[in-house]
Design a protein around this motif. Structure first.
Motif, short mmCIF file in Angstrom:
data_model
loop_
_atom_site.label_atom_id
_atom_site.label_comp_id
_atom_site.label_asym_id
_atom_site.label_seq_id
_atom_site.Cartn_x
_atom_site.Cartn_y
_atom_site.Cartn_z
N GLY A 1 1.54 1.87 -10.79
CA GLY A 1 1.82 1.84 -9.18
C GLY A 1 1.07 0.45 -8.91
O GLY A 1 1.76 -0.07 -7.93
N ILE A 2 -0.01 0.16 -9.45
CA ILE A 2 0.65 -1.85 -9.24
C ILE A 2 0.70 -2.33 -9.82
O ILE A 2 1.34 -3.18 -9.26
CB ILE A 2 -1.55 -2.07 -9.73
CG1 ILE A 2 -2.58 -0.67 -9.29
CG2 ILE A 2 -1.95 -3.07 -10.00
CD1 ILE A 2 -3.97 -0.76 -10.26
N LEU A 3 2.03 -2.43 -10.99
CA LEU A 3 3.22 -3.09 -11.19
C LEU A 3 3.75 -3.02 -10.48
O LEU A 3 4.37 -3.66 -9.69
CB LEU A 3 3.07 -2.22 -12.57
CG LEU A 3 4.49 -3.61 -13.01
CD1 LEU A 3 4.12 -5.30 -13.75
CD2 LEU A 3 5.08 -2.31 -14.32
N THR A 4 4.49 -2.32 -9.93
CA THR A 4 5.15 -1.39 -8.81
C THR A 4 4.95 -2.34 -7.75
O THR A 4 5.60 -3.26 -6.90
CB THR A 4 5.36 -0.55 -8.23
OG1 THR A 4 6.36 0.54 -9.80
CG2 THR A 4 6.96 -0.30 -7.80
N ALA A 5 3.48 -2.16 -7.03
CA ALA A 5 3.01 -3.21 -5.97
C ALA A 5 3.02 -4.75 -6.00
O ALA A 5 3.83 -5.32 -5.13
CB ALA A 5 1.85 -2.76 -5.31
N LEU A 6 2.93 -5.07 -7.08
CA LEU A 6 2.89 -6.01 -7.83
C LEU A 6 4.80 -7.38 -7.56
O LEU A 6 4.82 -7.82 -7.39
CB LEU A 6 2.17 -7.07 -8.73
CG LEU A 6 1.06 -6.69 -8.96
CD1 LEU A 6 0.49 -7.14 -10.12
CD2 LEU A 6 0.10 -7.61 -8.12
N LEU B 1 0.84 -1.44 0.40
CA LEU B 1 -0.20 -0.28 -0.09
C LEU B 1 1.32 1.44 -0.37
O LEU B 1 0.36 2.22 -0.35
CB LEU B 1 -0.44 0.15 1.52
CG LEU B 1 -1.85 -0.70 1.41
CD1 LEU B 1 -2.90 -0.96 2.14
CD2 LEU B 1 -3.21 -0.91 -0.42
N ALA B 2 2.21 1.16 0.84
CA ALA B 2 3.40 2.46 1.15
C ALA B 2 3.89 2.45 -0.40
O ALA B 2 3.46 3.60 -0.92
CB ALA B 2 3.67 1.87 2.27
N SER B 3 3.85 1.54 -0.76
CA SER B 3 4.71 1.34 -2.63
C SER B 3 3.56 2.12 -3.55
O SER B 3 3.21 3.23 -4.45
CB SER B 3 4.90 -0.15 -3.10
OG SER B 3 5.97 0.28 -4.13
N LEU B 4 1.94 1.62 -3.52
CA LEU B 4 1.05 2.25 -4.52
C LEU B 4 0.60 3.48 -4.15
O LEU B 4 0.59 4.66 -4.96
CB LEU B 4 0.05 1.04 -3.70
CG LEU B 4 -1.09 1.18 -4.91
CD1 LEU B 4 -1.11 0.84 -6.45
CD2 LEU B 4 -2.52 0.74 -5.14
N ALA B 5 1.17 3.71 -3.20
CA ALA B 5 0.33 5.51 -2.85
C ALA B 5 1.80 6.46 -3.62
O ALA B 5 1.80 7.32 -4.20
CB ALA B 5 0.78 5.75 -0.91
N ARG B 6 2.44 5.91 -2.86
CA ARG B 6 4.43 6.41 -3.44
C ARG B 6 4.40 6.41 -5.27
O ARG B 6 4.92 8.37 -5.84
CB ARG B 6 5.25 5.84 -3.25
CG ARG B 6 6.80 6.35 -3.68
CD ARG B 6 8.24 5.87 -3.22
NE ARG B 6 9.33 6.76 -3.20
CZ ARG B 6 10.04 6.06 -4.40
NH1 ARG B 6 9.15 5.23 -5.43
NH2 ARG B 6 10.53 6.95 -4.60
N GLU B 7 3.44 5.63 -5.89
CA GLU B 7 3.81 5.92 -6.94
C GLU B 7 2.38 7.21 -7.49
O GLU B 7 2.28 6.63 -8.84
CB GLU B 7 4.15 4.31 -8.21
CG GLU B 7 4.86 4.47 -7.57
CD GLU B 7 6.04 4.33 -7.94
OE1 GLU B 7 5.97 5.07 -9.02
OE2 GLU B 7 7.24 4.45 -7.56
N GLY B 8 1.22 7.34 -6.67
CA GLY B 8 -0.03 7.72 -7.08
C GLY B 8 -1.03 7.17 -7.75
O GLY B 8 -1.50 7.42 -8.57
N GLY B 9 -1.09 5.08 -7.35
CA GLY B 9 -2.13 4.50 -8.73
C GLY B 9 -1.67 4.58 -9.33
O GLY B 9 -0.72 5.07 -10.46
N GLY B 10 -2.57 4.31 -10.19
CA GLY B 10 -2.55 3.89 -11.94
C GLY B 10 -2.08 2.77 -12.26
O GLY B 10 -1.64 1.84 -11.16
N LEU B 11 -1.74 2.48 -13.05
CA LEU B 11 -1.41 1.24 -13.75
C LEU B 11 0.30 0.51 -13.32
O LEU B 11 0.82 0.06 -12.70
CB LEU B 11 -1.25 1.15 -15.44
CG LEU B 11 -0.16 -0.46 -16.16
CD1 LEU B 11 -1.26 -1.33 -15.57
CD2 LEU B 11 -0.57 -0.67 -17.49
#
Length: 456
Positions: free
Chosen positions: A101-106, A89-99
């Protein structure tokens, strides 16, 4: 002057052998290291090895109620999943969401989740994620050592080092540094500057090295404690076995005198019988002579067996053997105990009669050991000794009340009850030894006596 052939050749040969064998040794060490690396990180790297729950006897599980304890066994899994969720979740928030951010979180979360099932494979996934981020995502400002990737890879290394052999931690640390160095050289240019890349790699290696060292030290300390506990349990078992053997040896020494006495009587009676009858037939005299010879031979064998039993005491035969006590000597034992400060009462029930000497000896020793335990472990308590002569044998009961003061540490081995059980078991009897409701202790035993033995 000597000829050139007179120069000492062994020195040259020795130098040649040194230069030939040293590379071979280094090559053998390198081959062994590569073999260990292949066995640890390549062979069955993605094998299914789920993280086991806490043991049922774990301290945390035992402290909680039974219904809650079932869920508590899965506490490590819940903590790890919760931490992984927070990082994603912290990584997703840091990337600002979107594709992206999801790819980075995965990319960050999948290797961390995999540590629950396939630890070594999770490390390879983490390395693959680092390579993918360093090669394809560096143009977008996401490097392999971003905060999310940094925490993810460090988490994977720590979990894998806890779930595998200790040398795997060093292998992962070295390979991580090697992969990072390759990325620093081959990484495509982008906004993620090379200087920051090398600096982040260095920080990761330092922090990972310190944490891995701490984790391995704690793990080694825990395993050492487990080994010490296991060794202590084995030592206790061996001590109990040794105590049993020592007690059996003591019983054998005491019963030797009993058996030797009877065999001596047989030998003496067989020798004297022919002289009590006038005109003894030769056949009868020969039979008595045979009986005497066999009795003397049996006595000799008994002495040899006792010599083996007493092999640790070479002065065992220096003097005559003391007569073994029977229940007739029980009053003297109680007088000695009373003089030591223990109030004891003796109660006899049934028809008092003479029993086989082995039974009386064992009964005497059981009462003696029970009263000794009262003196050691229940100072100031009152004791009662009950002896019941029944039709099928002899009943014993030694009971004491609670102590009125704190008992001093006993120097004994603490196996008196074990010795009493050995004596009762030797005679085929039954015994119980347990605490009473008022805080005292009770020892009961029944020593069977066959009718033929009682008649004899």
């Amino acid at each position: 002057m000597g000829t050139p052939s007179a120069f000492p050749l062994p020195t040259v040969v020795g130098v040649t052998e040194t230069y030939e064998t040293t590379p071979r040794n280094e090559l053998r060490m390198a081959k062994s290291a590569l073999g260990s690396l292949r066995k640890d990180l390549f062979d069955d790297a993605f094998a299914f090895r789920p993280l086991p729950p806490l043991r049922a006897d774990h301290r945390l599980v035992r402290l909680l109620p039974r219904k809650v304890a079932r869920c508590t066994r899965w506490l490590p899994h819940a903590v790890m999943v919760g931490f992984i969720g927070v990082v994603m979740l912290a990584s997703l928030a840091r990337e600002g969401g979107g594709l992206s951010g999801i790819l980075t979180a995965l990319i960050i979360g999948v290797p961390m989740v995999t540590t629950l099932f396939r630890p070594v494979g999770a490390w390879w996934l983490s390395i693959g994620a680092l390579l993918f981020a360093g090669v394809f995502l560096s143009h977008y400002g996401f490097g392999p050592w971003s905060p999310g990737g940094f925490v993810s890879h460090l988490f994977v290394m720590l979990v894998v080092s806890l779930r595998t052999r200790p040398r795997v931690a060093a292998e992962m640390w070295l390979l991580t540094g090697a992969v990072g160095a390759v990325l620093a050289v081959l990484r495509a240019p982008g906004p993620y500057a090379s200087g920051y890349f090398v600096s982040d790699l260095f920080q990761l290696l330092v922090i990972a090295g310190i944490l891995l060292f701490v984790v391995l030290a704690v793990r080694g300390l825990r395993e050492s404690k487990q080994q010490v506990a296991a060794q202590a349990a084995v030592t206790e078992v061996e001590r109990s076995r040794r105590t049993v053997l020592e007690e059996r040896t003591t019983i054998a020494r005491e019963l030797h005198d009993v058996v030797a006495h009877h065999m001596s009587v047989v030998a003496i009676q067989a020798e004297a019988a022919p002289y009590r009858v006038q005109d003894t037939p030769p056949e009868l005299a020969a039979a008595f002579q045979t009986i005497r010879e066999n009795a003397v031979a049996a006595l000799t064998e008994l002495r040899r067996v006792l010599g083996v039993v007493r092999s640790e005491n070479p002065d065992a035969f220096a003097g005559p053997e003391a007569p073994q006590p029977t229940l007739a000597a029980l009053d003297g034992l109680l007088d000695n105990v009373r003089s030591a400060g223990l109030g004891v009462e003796l109660v006899r029930t049934g028809s008092v009669r003479q029993l086989p000497q082995g039974v009386e000896l064992s009964a005497y020793r059981i009462v003696q050991e029970a009263l000794s335990n009262v003196l050691r472990h229940a100072p100031g308590a009152e004791a009662r000794v009950e002896i019941a002569y029944v039709l099928g044998g002899l009943g014993l009961r030694v009971v004491n009340g609670p102590p009125n003061r704190l008992a001093k540490p006993s120097p004994g081995a603490g196996h008196g009850v074990l010795g009493m059980r050995e004596r009762v078991g030797m005679l085929g009897g039954e015994m119980t030894a347990e605490a009473t409701e008022d805080g005292g202790y009770e020892v009961t035993a029944f020593l069977p006596v066959a009718p033929a033995e009682a008649a004899a």
